[in-house]
Design an enzyme around this catalytic site. Structure first.
Site, mmCIF file in Angstrom:
data_model
loop_
_atom_site.group_PDB
_atom_site.id
_atom_site.type_symbol
_atom_site.label_atom_id
_atom_site.label_comp_id
_atom_site.label_asym_id
_atom_site.label_seq_id
_atom_site.Cartn_x
_atom_site.Cartn_y
_atom_site.Cartn_z
ATOM 1 N N LYS A 71 28.307 25.867 40.825
ATOM 2 C CA LYS A 71 28.135 24.844 41.870
ATOM 3 C C LYS A 71 27.174 23.744 41.399
ATOM 4 O O LYS A 71 27.466 22.558 41.499
ATOM 5 C CB LYS A 71 27.595 25.481 43.168
ATOM 6 C CG LYS A 71 28.488 26.593 43.714
ATOM 7 C CD LYS A 71 27.945 27.202 44.999
ATOM 8 C CE LYS A 71 26.633 27.954 44.857
ATOM 9 N NZ LYS A 71 26.692 29.165 44.027
ATOM 10 N N ARG B 214 14.807 30.749 36.129
ATOM 11 C CA ARG B 214 14.503 30.902 37.548
ATOM 12 C C ARG B 214 13.999 32.314 37.836
ATOM 13 O O ARG B 214 14.485 33.272 37.256
ATOM 14 C CB ARG B 214 15.772 30.644 38.377
ATOM 15 C CG ARG B 214 15.854 29.243 38.923
ATOM 16 C CD ARG B 214 17.206 28.900 39.500
ATOM 17 N NE ARG B 214 17.702 29.821 40.502
ATOM 18 C CZ ARG B 214 18.845 29.647 41.167
ATOM 19 N NH1 ARG B 214 19.591 28.594 40.924
ATOM 20 N NH2 ARG B 214 19.242 30.525 42.057
#
Ligand code: AP5
Ligand code: MG
Length: 206
Positions: free
Chosen positions: A13, A152
């Site tokens: 995405k 992350r």
């Protein structure tokens, strides 16, 4: 045009949003990015969101919906926008219908077996770009802005398992929700290269 980018964690995405933004000048609104900016800034929202994100579960709906509702009142949304990571369950989708007009929902299809490697191999830059270690050739800096890349905090196998479970139980039902509204378009090349996926998206967007 206002679109939703739907897809499992690691489906691409964010990668596609960056390409769509460049070509179509659509605003990229990612709830995940908004939460991470709040965590970095030490805000109250960031403090609340962190425990949920670390556990790979959804941040409470009221908080998330309020953030998006407010963001969609800004002037810049008039140029058209992409929602990445929102909505993520039926409650959020129904709320969104009350305060936004969505034209299209692009569902990026990728087999679940590929997602763990994609996510755990991801390296991101503060400028918003993301990469995979397989294509970085040992580089540790961003090709776009030169900053140091990092991983992350939620890109670890344990949290990813939980994120995939959350996706399957809570987010996947949105496929039928947008199908029933006649807004769903499947992006079937999701397992191809990022350029292949983008080419398919360009065909859809025209
Ligand atoms: P969020 O930041 O939205 O994460 P996510 O949905 O888990 O999705 P990712 O960002 O991991 O994947 P992506 O599809 O963007 O993939 P990418 O393009 O980077 O949310 C994080 C957390 O925030 C949630 O768990 C939740 O706690 C909270 N949250 C967010 N929104 C919320 C909401 N609405 N409600 C409640 N809580 C919410 O690509 C991944 C990797 O694959 C990269 O390494 C990339 O280089 C590589 N790659 C991409 N495309 C390809 C390709 N075609 N071929 C090969 N590799 C590829
Ligand atoms: Mg993303």
């Amino acid at each position: 045009m206002n679109i939703i980018l739907l897809g499992a964690p690691g489906a691409g995405k964010g990668t596609q949003a960056s390409k769509i933004k460049q070509k179509y000048n659509l605003l990229h609104i990612s709830t995940g990015d908004i939460f991470r900016a709040n965590i970095k800034g030490g805000t109250e929202i960031g403090k609340l969101a962190k425990s949920y994100i670390d556990a790979g579960v959804l941040v409470p709906d009221e908080v998330t919906c309020d953030i998006v509702k407010d963001r969609l009142t800004w002037d810049d949304v008039k140029q058209g926008y992409m929602l990445d990571g929102f909505p993520r369950n039926l409650f959020q989708a129904k709320e969104l219908d009350k305060f936004a007009k969505i034209d299209l929902c692009l569902n990026i299809e990728v087999d679940e077996s590929l997602l763990m490697d994609r996510i755990c191999g991801r390296r991101v830059c503060a400028c918003g770009e993301s990469y995979h270690i397989n294509t970085l050739n040992g580089s540790t800096t961003c090709a776009k802005c030169g900053k140091e890349l990092y991983q992350r905090a939620d890109d670890n196998p344990e949290t990813v398992k939980s994120r995939l479970d959350t996706y399957n139980t809570q987010t996947a039902p949105l496929i039928d929700y947008y199908k029933s509204q006649g807004k769903l378009v499947s992006v079937t090349s999701g397992e191809g290269s990022p350029d292949d996926v983008f080419a398919e998206i360009c065909k859809i967007l025209g």
